[in-house]
Motif scaffolding. Structure first.
Motif, PDB file in Angstrom:
ATOM      1  N   PRO A  85     -77.541 -47.775   1.344  1.00 12.13           N
ATOM      2  CA  PRO A  85     -77.433 -46.364   0.943  1.00 12.13           C
ATOM      3  C   PRO A  85     -76.389 -46.129  -0.140  1.00 12.13           C
ATOM      4  CG  PRO A  85     -77.560 -46.544   3.327  1.00 12.13           C
ATOM      5  CD  PRO A  85     -77.419 -47.942   2.802  1.00 12.13           C
ATOM      6  N   GLU A  86     -75.339 -46.959  -0.167  1.00 10.98           N
ATOM      7  CA  GLU A  86     -74.277 -46.813  -1.162  1.00 10.98           C
ATOM      8  C   GLU A  86     -74.764 -47.112  -2.577  1.00 10.98           C
ATOM      9  OE1 GLU A  86     -74.026 -48.775   1.572  1.00 10.98           O
ATOM     10  OE2 GLU A  86     -72.954 -47.275   2.789  1.00 10.98           O
ATOM     11  N   VAL A 208     -81.705 -54.491 -10.047  1.00 12.22           N
ATOM     12  CA  VAL A 208     -80.402 -53.859  -9.805  1.00 12.22           C
ATOM     13  C   VAL A 208     -79.499 -54.770  -8.971  1.00 12.22           C
ATOM     14  CG1 VAL A 208     -79.257 -51.945  -8.611  1.00 12.22           C
ATOM     15  CG2 VAL A 208     -81.217 -51.497 -10.096  1.00 12.22           C
ATOM     16  N   LYS A 209     -80.066 -55.496  -8.046  1.00 11.68           N
ATOM     17  CA  LYS A 209     -79.258 -56.335  -7.158  1.00 11.68           C
ATOM     18  C   LYS A 209     -78.484 -57.407  -7.921  1.00 11.68           C
ATOM     19  CE  LYS A 209     -82.337 -55.733  -3.193  1.00 11.68           C
ATOM     20  NZ  LYS A 209     -83.237 -56.389  -2.218  1.00 11.68           N
ATOM     21  N   ALA A 210     -79.030 -57.846  -9.041  1.00 12.27           N
ATOM     22  CA  ALA A 210     -78.392 -58.918  -9.802  1.00 12.27           C
ATOM     23  C   ALA A 210     -77.690 -58.428 -11.063  1.00 12.27           C
ATOM     24  CB  ALA A 210     -79.433 -59.970 -10.182  1.00 12.27           C
ATOM     25  N   ARG A 211     -77.925 -57.176 -11.460  1.00 15.82           N
ATOM     26  CA  ARG A 211     -77.410 -56.707 -12.743  1.00 15.82           C
ATOM     27  C   ARG A 211     -76.469 -55.525 -12.570  1.00 15.82           C
ATOM     28  NH1 ARG A 211     -77.622 -60.557 -16.002  1.00 15.82           N
ATOM     29  NH2 ARG A 211     -76.921 -58.990 -17.498  1.00 15.82           N
ATOM     30  N   ALA A 234     -80.460 -41.930  -8.608  1.00 21.56           N
ATOM     31  CA  ALA A 234     -80.171 -43.155  -9.344  1.00 21.56           C
ATOM     32  C   ALA A 234     -80.047 -44.307  -8.373  1.00 21.56           C
ATOM     33  CB  ALA A 234     -78.886 -43.009 -10.140  1.00 21.56           C
ATOM     34  N   ILE A 235     -80.451 -45.478  -8.810  1.00 24.78           N
ATOM     35  CA  ILE A 235     -80.251 -46.720  -8.072  1.00 24.78           C
ATOM     36  C   ILE A 235     -79.398 -47.624  -8.952  1.00 24.78           C
ATOM     37  CG2 ILE A 235     -81.365 -48.624  -6.854  1.00 24.78           C
ATOM     38  CD1 ILE A 235     -83.991 -46.919  -7.108  1.00 24.78           C
ATOM     39  N   ALA A 236     -78.268 -48.049  -8.440  1.00 25.95           N
ATOM     40  CA  ALA A 236     -77.369 -48.925  -9.186  1.00 25.95           C
ATOM     41  C   ALA A 236     -76.364 -49.516  -8.216  1.00 25.95           C
ATOM     42  CB  ALA A 236     -76.653 -48.162 -10.303  1.00 25.95           C
ATOM     43  N   GLN A 237     -75.592 -50.475  -8.686  1.00 29.92           N
ATOM     44  CA  GLN A 237     -74.561 -51.044  -7.835  1.00 29.92           C
ATOM     45  C   GLN A 237     -73.448 -50.019  -7.601  1.00 29.92           C
ATOM     46  OE1 GLN A 237     -73.292 -55.029  -8.752  1.00 29.92           O
ATOM     47  NE2 GLN A 237     -75.375 -55.752  -9.157  1.00 29.92           N
ATOM     48  N   PRO A 238     -72.766 -50.107  -6.453  1.00 28.05           N
ATOM     49  CA  PRO A 238     -71.826 -49.056  -6.042  1.00 28.05           C
ATOM     50  C   PRO A 238     -70.759 -48.703  -7.067  1.00 28.05           C
ATOM     51  CG  PRO A 238     -72.247 -50.526  -4.215  1.00 28.05           C
ATOM     52  CD  PRO A 238     -72.929 -51.133  -5.411  1.00 28.05           C
ATOM     53  N   LYS A 242     -70.088 -44.989  -8.584  1.00 29.32           N
ATOM     54  CA  LYS A 242     -68.790 -44.299  -8.509  1.00 29.32           C
ATOM     55  C   LYS A 242     -68.415 -43.723  -9.865  1.00 29.32           C
ATOM     56  CE  LYS A 242     -66.781 -46.966  -4.676  1.00 29.32           C
ATOM     57  NZ  LYS A 242     -65.731 -47.965  -4.298  1.00 29.32           N
ATOM     58  N   THR A 243     -68.713 -44.458 -10.911  1.00 32.23           N
ATOM     59  CA  THR A 243     -68.438 -43.966 -12.265  1.00 32.23           C
ATOM     60  C   THR A 243     -69.291 -42.750 -12.580  1.00 32.23           C
ATOM     61  OG1 THR A 243     -67.911 -46.222 -12.970  1.00 32.23           O
ATOM     62  CG2 THR A 243     -68.370 -44.624 -14.698  1.00 32.23           C
TER      63      THR A 243
END
Length: 344
Positions: A85-86, A208-211, A234-238, A242-243
């Motif tokens: 979820p994060e 997204v998991k790798a980039r 949006a889907i992206a790394q946490p 945060k940004t």
């Protein structure tokens, strides 16, 4: 009026409205008809019945801030996309996601790189924060010219795939290679993802998991029929999210949109039904236009881009005068007309 029943008042109102629509506006002007709206790439079928009922039921939660509701939607989306979820940020339509990304990653000295033509909003958002916008023409197949885009440095690269306004796609292998090789942050707008059925198209959510340099934007406005409710994510790394979140408004999404979104995700058959209806209508429209001698760009969305072989601006105004709203002028393609697919 006090003596009128509710049914009687409705009948009177209906009669008055019909008379107003039939009455010439000025002199001998033709009767005014309801507008046929083929301009916003909305779904002509609207939300699923479950989504409508969920919005009604959500009135009971109108007095609460949407914190728990957002958490529930993020949970649904995390299961859908197989990410924690994060890794999900919910926004006021995907338009807000585009704005957050340009605010976070562009500005003076941090350019925005995008195709021309493409959806204009990111360019406007970037210019508003003092960024330079570099627009690269689409290639001969109306795909993003990723080779030329690779040669530029930018704070953010915007890729709309399928692309608005052309409805065309950028081949999956080329897009994947671009994302994996560029040092820039990449924002891929997948608003029309559900309509694409080409073997050469794929969502980049799995990347997204790798980039760490990838943001994928999705919306409920198109196939789910919730354009007026305003819901996207949006889907992206946490760390990336945060940004983005640092530039977001507090509680930007309302409980009605969230309820409709969750019900839409649970209505598994609804998007597939709409996708099939859209595909059938698209095939028919393109065939009929071809029979009349008009070329259409290869569409992978819920709209078509027609080569009218003439200046399109007078045609847009002429259609509007007849009660038909179509897409706006896109200066990079001044002879092409964008038309949303309606019902058959």
């Amino acid at each position: 009026m006090a003596a009128l029943s509710r049914r009687g008042f409705g009948k009177l109102l209906g009669t008055g409205l019909a008379a107003a629509l039939a009455r010439p506006a000025l002199g001998n002007a033709p009767a005014v008809s309801p507008v046929v709206r083929l301009s916003g790439n909305e779904s002509p079928y609207g939300p699923s019945p479950a989504a409508i009922e969920a919005m009604r039921a959500a009135t009971g939660a109108a007095w609460r801030y949407p914190d728990e509701a957002v958490d529930g939607l993020r949970g649904d989306l995390s299961r859908l996309h197989d990410v924690p979820p994060e890794w999900i940020l919910v926004g006021d339509g995907s338009s807000e996601i585009l704005k957050l990304a340009t605010s976070a990653f562009t500005g003076p000295g941090k350019d925005l790189l995008m195709a021309d033509p493409s959806f204009e909003a990111p360019g406007r958002y970037a210019e508003a924060v003092g960024a330079r916008v570099e627009r690269v023409p689409l290639d001969g197949a109306f795909a993003h010219d990723l080779e030329r885009m690779s040669a530029a440095q930018a704070g953010l690269v915007y890729v709309c795939n399928p692309n608005n306004p052309t409805a065309t796609i950028t081949p999956k292998a080329r897009l994947r290679a671009f994302i994996e090789s560029t040092p820039s942050m990449v924002l891929v707008d997948e608003a029309y993802h559900h309509y694409a059925d080409s073997h050469d198209y794929e969502s980049v959510v799995a990347l997204v998991k790798a980039r760490k340099n990838l943001i994928v934007a999705r919306t409920f406005s198109k196939i789910y029929g919730l354009a007026g409710a305003r819901l996207g994510y949006a889907i992206a790394q946490p760390e990336v999210l945060k940004t983005l979140a640092a530039h977001a408004a507090w509680d930007p999404v309302n409980v009605f949109a969230i309820a409709a979104g969750r019900a839409s995700l649970a209505s598994l058959s609804w998007p597939e039904r709409i996708r099939k209806r859209n595909a059938a209508t698209r095939t028919h429209v393109i065939a009929e236009l071809g029979r009349r001698g008009f070329e259409v760009l290869p569409s992978q969305a819920n709209f078509v881009m027609i080569d009218t072989r003439r200046d399109v601006k007078p045609l847009i105004f002429a259609l509007k005068a007849r009660g038909i709203e179509v897409g706006r002028l896109f200066p990079a393609l001044p002879r092409h007309l964008r038309v949303t697919l309606g019902t058959p």
